[in-house]
Design a protein around this motif. Structure first.
Motif, PDB file in Angstrom:
ATOM      1  N   ALA A 339     100.010  98.857  78.205  1.00 41.72           N
ATOM      2  CA  ALA A 339     100.703  97.811  78.972  1.00 41.72           C
ATOM      3  C   ALA A 339      99.645  96.872  79.543  1.00 41.72           C
ATOM      4  N   LEU A 340      99.929  95.559  79.524  1.00 46.10           N
ATOM      5  CA  LEU A 340      98.948  94.551  79.938  1.00 46.10           C
ATOM      6  C   LEU A 340      99.567  93.639  80.987  1.00 46.10           C
ATOM      7  N   THR A 341      98.874  93.488  82.115  1.00 43.98           N
ATOM      8  CA  THR A 341      99.318  92.588  83.183  1.00 43.98           C
ATOM      9  C   THR A 341      98.142  91.708  83.594  1.00 43.98           C
ATOM     10  N   GLY A 342      98.359  90.391  83.606  1.00 43.56           N
ATOM     11  CA  GLY A 342      97.295  89.452  83.958  1.00 43.56           C
ATOM     12  C   GLY A 342      97.737  88.494  85.042  1.00 43.56           C
ATOM     13  N   LEU A 343      96.740  87.926  85.741  1.00 43.37           N
ATOM     14  CA  LEU A 343      97.006  86.959  86.807  1.00 43.37           C
ATOM     15  C   LEU A 343      95.921  85.895  86.768  1.00 43.37           C
ATOM     16  N   LEU A 344      96.337  84.628  86.657  1.00 45.54           N
ATOM     17  CA  LEU A 344      95.424  83.485  86.730  1.00 45.54           C
ATOM     18  C   LEU A 344      95.569  82.852  88.109  1.00 45.54           C
ATOM     19  N   SER A 364     102.981  95.452  87.262  1.00 45.53           N
ATOM     20  CA  SER A 364     103.676  94.521  88.164  1.00 45.53           C
ATOM     21  C   SER A 364     102.679  93.869  89.108  1.00 45.53           C
ATOM     22  N   VAL A 365     103.168  92.841  89.811  1.00 48.19           N
ATOM     23  CA  VAL A 365     102.389  92.146  90.841  1.00 48.19           C
ATOM     24  C   VAL A 365     103.165  92.246  92.144  1.00 48.19           C
ATOM     25  N   LEU A 366     102.525  92.801  93.186  1.00 51.34           N
ATOM     26  CA  LEU A 366     103.135  92.941  94.508  1.00 51.34           C
ATOM     27  C   LEU A 366     102.472  91.977  95.476  1.00 51.34           C
ATOM     28  N   ASP A 374     106.340  93.349  98.690  1.00 52.31           N
ATOM     29  CA  ASP A 374     107.438  92.855  97.863  1.00 52.31           C
ATOM     30  C   ASP A 374     106.959  92.747  96.419  1.00 52.31           C
ATOM     31  N   GLY A 375     107.844  93.123  95.489  1.00 50.40           N
ATOM     32  CA  GLY A 375     107.543  92.923  94.085  1.00 50.40           C
ATOM     33  C   GLY A 375     107.873  91.503  93.670  1.00 50.40           C
ATOM     34  N   VAL A 376     106.871  90.727  93.212  1.00 52.37           N
ATOM     35  CA  VAL A 376     107.086  89.318  92.854  1.00 52.37           C
ATOM     36  C   VAL A 376     107.039  89.094  91.349  1.00 52.37           C
ATOM     37  N   PHE A 377     106.571  90.098  90.581  1.00 53.60           N
ATOM     38  CA  PHE A 377     106.575  89.946  89.126  1.00 53.60           C
ATOM     39  C   PHE A 377     106.517  91.329  88.485  1.00 53.60           C
ATOM     40  N   THR A 378     107.280  91.480  87.394  1.00 51.91           N
ATOM     41  CA  THR A 378     107.256  92.697  86.591  1.00 51.91           C
ATOM     42  C   THR A 378     107.349  92.295  85.123  1.00 51.91           C
ATOM     43  N   GLY A 379     106.543  92.925  84.282  1.00 51.37           N
ATOM     44  CA  GLY A 379     106.578  92.622  82.862  1.00 51.37           C
ATOM     45  C   GLY A 379     107.772  93.249  82.166  1.00 51.37           C
ATOM     46  N   ALA A 380     107.814  93.060  80.857  1.00 48.93           N
ATOM     47  CA  ALA A 380     108.874  93.687  80.054  1.00 48.93           C
ATOM     48  C   ALA A 380     108.607  95.187  80.008  1.00 48.93           C
ATOM     49  N   PRO A 401      97.837  81.296 103.271  1.00 49.00           N
ATOM     50  CA  PRO A 401      96.762  82.020 103.964  1.00 49.00           C
ATOM     51  C   PRO A 401      97.304  83.254 104.680  1.00 49.00           C
ATOM     52  N   GLY A 402      96.653  84.389 104.441  1.00 47.86           N
ATOM     53  CA  GLY A 402      97.084  85.653 105.011  1.00 47.86           C
ATOM     54  C   GLY A 402      97.808  86.549 104.039  1.00 47.86           C
ATOM     55  N   ASP A 403      98.199  86.012 102.867  1.00 45.95           N
ATOM     56  CA  ASP A 403      98.897  86.824 101.866  1.00 45.95           C
ATOM     57  C   ASP A 403      97.904  87.663 101.068  1.00 45.95           C
ATOM     58  N   LEU A 404      98.432  88.758 100.514  1.00 44.08           N
ATOM     59  CA  LEU A 404      97.662  89.626  99.623  1.00 44.08           C
ATOM     60  C   LEU A 404      98.477  89.862  98.357  1.00 44.08           C
ATOM     61  N   LEU A 405      97.862  89.607  97.190  1.00 44.41           N
ATOM     62  CA  LEU A 405      98.488  89.914  95.907  1.00 44.41           C
ATOM     63  C   LEU A 405      97.795  91.129  95.308  1.00 44.41           C
ATOM     64  N   ALA A 406      98.603  92.039  94.725  1.00 42.23           N
ATOM     65  CA  ALA A 406      98.067  93.243  94.087  1.00 42.23           C
ATOM     66  C   ALA A 406      98.619  93.329  92.672  1.00 42.23           C
ATOM     67  N   VAL A 407      97.706  93.222  91.677  1.00 40.47           N
ATOM     68  CA  VAL A 407      98.076  93.416  90.272  1.00 40.47           C
ATOM     69  C   VAL A 407      97.927  94.906  89.990  1.00 40.47           C
TER      70      VAL A 407
END
Length: 472
Positions: A339-344, A364-366, A374-380, A401-407
């Motif tokens: 499974a492959l998840t990317g973020l630009l 996924s990306v939280l 919160d879950g903001v993206f999930t792949g197929a 500012p202040g947000d954190l994204l987790a791939v």
């Protein structure tokens, strides 16, 4: 006969006398002619002298006038020369005074700078000594607290006669898990990896840790993470990738690492077009914004290239027998399934940062905002590479500012969304700039989970680079 000699003598005497007389006459005539000639020559010379006298007088007068003028000019030149010498002496005196004054100023400035430097060095040495002493005292207190905690844990272990150690109140144990067995298999690699960088206002950390069940069974870690800049995109852009290999795939770890490197290369091939489609707002004044289908097409093409590269791993490991059609080809694809998840992510100072998430599989990306995950993206979820490249999903995201994204890989996302652990991770990560070792310890925390490898890339968005200097 006797008279002939006498006659001859008389004739001879007469001829001699006549000759003498003629010679005398010639001499007299010559003297007279010479005297006459001298009178004729002397008279013109005197006349000429009389005529030239006035001209000589005028010439002498002119020379005297010219001599007088030259003498006057000479006297004037001497006066000017004396004046110039006097002026030169004054200028030399002024220059010497100016040089002396400037030299005094420079010497005073140099002396002042040297005094300031010595004072600053002395202050820095004193402050450094005080800071060092304070830091050492803090470290000693921390070590003493850890020793006390370890002693208390040891005492509890002894009192419980081998029972499991209970988690301290408020969260899991602080000490990370340590593997007790090395992985087996030709495709095995390191148990864990950690990476990261402080990119101005964007702080990024990544870690991949072998799962609990894999450690117990002697299985190797099959996930891979990647951080890198897509240099071909005009605007500075960070690529974050999490590739999760299939749990039982013989070559899935190698396939995951190959997928990360291949994705970076594939995106670089389309860097210029990709940058235009990623950041449409930056091009709004020069062109009509493109349809997002163009961006989706570029990402899908890049992922198809990754799928081809992943298949080469199986081909190399099986001697070229697993890339054909039929059952043999399916077995080869299963051996490298992932499974492959990317973020630009756009770098630089931004109050509203743009991201593009894309992936195939259950990654996924939280987003952590105001202490809530919160879950903001999930792949197929059901698709995998290399067979499901056409089922790519993607989405645009924005952070403040202040947000954190987790791939995340699926097991790591499960931990972050658990009620008992999500708050613990949020408390440790919100508005932080953790050290690499601290971040690794957090991901490798000793909690029991049913999932596989834990892999995650975290991005802290501080908006402006100056704000990161105030963060712990």
């Amino acid at each position: 006969m006797e008279t002939e000699p006498v006659v001859l003598v008389a004739l001879f005497v007469a001829l001699f006398v006549a000759l003498f007389v003629s010679l005398v006459a010639c001499g007299v005539l010559a003297v007279a002619a010479r005297r006459r000639g001298s009178r004729h020559t002397v008279l013109p010379a005197q006349r000429q002298k009389e005529l030239l006298a006035p001209e000589l007088e005028r010439t002498r007068g002119a020379y005297e006038v010219q001599l007088t003028r030259v003498l006057g000019e000479r006297e004037q030149a001497l006066v000017e020369n004396r004046a110039l010498r006097s002026r030169l002496a004054e200028v030399e005196g002024g220059v010497e005074a100016a040089v002396a004054a400037q030299l005094k100023v420079r010497l005073a400035a140099a002396l002042e700078a040297e005094v300031e430097a010595r004072v600053a060095a002395a202050l820095e040495a004193r402050v450094g000594a005080r800071l060092t002493a304070a830091f050492e005292a803090k470290v000693e207190r921390g070590v003493a607290a850890r020793i006390a905690e370890a002693s208390a844990a040891t005492a509890r272990n002894r009192s419980q006669d081998g029972a499991e150690v209970a988690d301290p109140p408020g969260g899991p144990p602080l000490s990370p898990a340590v593997p007790s067995r090395l992985p087996l298999g030709r495709d095995s690699g390191a148990d864990s990896t950690v990476d990261g960088a402080d990119l101005g206002p964007l702080i990024v950390r990544s870690a991949s840790v072998r799962g609990d069940r894999q450690r117990e069974d002697g299985e190797h870690r099959r996930d891979a993470v990647h951080l890198g800049l897509v240099e071909e995109i005009t605007s500075p852009t960070l690529l974050s990738v999490v590739a999760a290999g299939a749990p039982r795939g013989p070559w899935s770890r190698s396939a995951a690492e190959r997928a990360c490197r291949s994705l970076a290369a594939q995106l670089g091939h389309y860097g210029e077009r990709l940058g235009t489609e990623l950041y449409q707002a930056a091009y709004a004044t020069t062109r009509v914004p493109a349809d997002d289908s163009e961006l989706g097409g570029l990402l899908r093409t890049a992922v198809q290239g990754v799928a081809h590269s992943v298949r080469l791993v199986a081909r190399n490991e099986t001697g070229g027998m697993s890339t054909g059609t039929g059952s043999t080809g399916a077995a080869g694809d299963a051996a490298v399934e992932l499974a492959l998840t990317g973020l630009l992510s756009r770098l630089g100072d931004h109050q509203l940062r743009e991201h593009v998430a894309f992936g195939i599989g259950d990654g996924s990306v939280l987003r952590l905002r105001e202490g809530v995950w919160d879950g903001v993206f999930t792949g197929a979820r059901q698709a995998r590479l290399p067979t499901g490249s056409q089922e790519l999903r993607w989405a645009r995201l924005e952070t403040r500012p202040g947000d954190l994204l987790a791939v995340c890989s699926a097991p790591m996302a499960e931990l972050l969304l658990r009620e008992d652990l999500g708050d613990w991770f949020a408390e440790r990560w919100v508005d932080r700039r953790p050290f690499l070792t601290t971040f690794f310890s957090d991901v490798n925390v000793r909690v029991r989970s049913a999932g596989g490898d834990r892999s995650v890339v975290c991005l802290w968005d501080f908006g402006e680079a100056r704000r990161t200097r105030d963060q712990p």
